[in-house]
Design an enzyme around this catalytic site. Structure first.
Site, short mmCIF file in Angstrom:
data_model
loop_
_atom_site.label_atom_id
_atom_site.label_comp_id
_atom_site.label_asym_id
_atom_site.label_seq_id
_atom_site.Cartn_x
_atom_site.Cartn_y
_atom_site.Cartn_z
CG HIS A 84 16.79 8.88 -3.77
ND1 HIS A 84 16.07 7.63 -3.09
CD2 HIS A 84 17.45 9.62 -3.16
CE1 HIS A 84 15.86 7.92 -1.87
NE2 HIS A 84 16.80 9.38 -1.33
CB CYS A 85 20.77 7.02 -1.96
SG CYS A 85 20.29 9.08 -1.37
CB ILE A 86 22.45 3.14 -2.59
CG1 ILE A 86 21.96 3.51 -1.09
CG2 ILE A 86 24.01 2.35 -2.01
CD1 ILE A 86 22.20 2.21 -0.65
#
Length: 443
Positions: free
Chosen positions: A275-277
């Protein structure tokens, strides 16, 4: 000198009498609840999904690394409640926002969940409450997007209620770092908000890193993820080069990381997931464009990483050609649809694009993932209903190729190689396999 409402909230935090509300009961929200209930705070979890609420109230977890026993312990201690009723947002003294912040179809920030949550809070907001955004976003979101919405009911941010930003730092599946064991960066819109937010987190986590304002905290989170995205793109690009030269990129990285200073190991893969990178760096590149600046490193890293699934499928086609087989009609089993090892989280997993590309080329496709028994529906991919296959010797022998996309430790790689005709390894998962290595192709 701090206001009276600030002093009152600080006392309730110190005495563990304040209630903590967590909005968004997913991979960020549930670990936060665990940290605060362990510290003696009563928590109320909010989610728009009534199924999640029902599961939690029944003592059942839907996230692999949050055991049922933890949920049951929260309830047994009388420290946890869950609801989908947003009218109850007035009950907690503190509201922690842990909702998704995806990209839209143009790869621009999509803040609809943050905006919707703030609109719901504004309807019930009362003096003395602290509102903290934990969702990853671009700098200025807290001050310029959240605060105006929260002030719609006539209360003044920083005076009547308090606002801060403290980015989540979850690493699902990593047993070495729980939410309580990870230092929290905290930035706020003014001194009273900063004091309340810092005191709150200090009471439940390993440490607090106070920064000058919420913009610094927002930028720090984006930097953390850009750092990883750029370095992963570097090794992904080197993998393509080294493949052409017959050089094993994993052996290269492992040799380089023996240097005791000035080097941190990053490894290639079939694409970015989580969900981030894959998402957060584009928040900053979008903001840069608004400022008339071209964030070239971020954009280039994104291009390299987004190209990896197509590269893997192209190489798989080449490997099948060695056996005089096309992708079209070949039986291919993809191992792992979770975005990383030993988790049940499929968000932004490159496996979905791999599957879509293979199906487009006519592959007879199956998958196996012990943590994802049923292929979930994903917003950006149109895939048929599929269920995880058991990797029996007979099943493996029936496949033309097995493609390792996620290196779960539950997979028996010796058995996989022993019974498969061709193993395409994108994670160096078969490094310890000693027999039948002529069947392995790395990419």
């Amino acid at each position: 000198m701090s206001s009276e409402s600030c002093q009152s909230l600080l006392r309730s935090i110190s005495e563990r009498t304040c209630t903590v509300g967590v909005i968004g009961l997913g991979y960020v929200g549930l670990p936060l609840i665990d940290a605060f209930t362990n510290a003696g705070f009563k928590c109320v979890g909010f989610d728009v999904d009534p199924g999640k609420v029902k599961s939690l109230l029944g003592g059942k977890s839907y996230i692999k690394h949050i055991d049922d026993s933890k949920i049951a312990a929260w309830i047994d201690k009388g420290l946890f409640d869950a609801t989908d009723d947003m009218q109850r947002l007035s009950e907690p003294d503190v509201l922690l926002i842990c909702v998704p912040t995806p990209l839209d179809s143009a790869r621009d920030p999509d803040l609809k969940y943050v905006v919707g949550t703030c609109e719901a809070i504004a309807k019930t907001l009362r003096p003395g409450q602290l509102v903290v955004l934990e969702s990853t976003t671009y700098p200025t979101t807290t001050r310029d997007v959240m605060v105006p919405i929260l002030q719609q009911n006539g209360l003044t941010a920083g005076k009547d209620f308090f606002v801060a930003y403290s980015p989540e730092r979850e690493d699902p599946g990593n047993p070495d770092f729980s939410a309580a064991g990870i230092p929290k960066v905290v930035g706020a819109i003014n001194e009273d908000s900063q004091a309340c937010a810092a005191a709150l987190y200090e009471s439940a986590v390993a440490g607090v890193v106070p920064v000058s304002n919420c913009e610094i905290a927002e930028a720090a989170k984006v930097l953390e993820n850009i750092y990883r995205a750029v370095n992963i793109a570097l090794v992904n690009e080197l993998k393509v080069l080294f493949d052409e030269m017959g050089i094993d990129v994993w052996e290269v990285v492992n040799a380089a990381k023996t240097k005791p200073f000035g080097f941190q190991a990053f490894y290639p893969g079939p694409g970015l997931g989580g969900h981030c990178i894959p998402i957060d760096p584009f928040y900053l590149s979008w903001l840069a464009r608004k400022q008339g600046f071209n964030a070239r490193f971020i954009e280039l890293a994104g291009e390299v990483n987004r190209a990896m699934p197509a590269y893997v499928v192209s190489r798989t086609s080449e490997f099948l050609n060695e056996f005089r087989k096309p992708v079209n009609g070949s039986k291919i089993c993809l191992l792992g649809v979770a975005y990383k090892r030993d988790v049940d989280d499929p968000r932004e997993s490159p496996s979905f694009e791999l599957m879509e590309l293979l199906l487009e080329q006519g592959a007879d496709l199956t998958y196996s993932d012990p943590h994802v028994p049923h292929l979930p529906s994903m917003r950006h991919y149109d895939l048929p209903e599929m269920y995880s296959q058991s990797l029996t010797p007979e099943f493996l022998a029936s496949q033309d190729a097995v493609l390792i996309a996620t290196d779960h430790t539950a997979f028996d790689y010796d058995q996989i190689v022993q019974h498969s005709a061709l193993v395409v390894d994108t994670r160096n998962a078969t490094a310890g396999v000693t027999e039948h290595r002529e069947r392995i192709r790395k990419c």
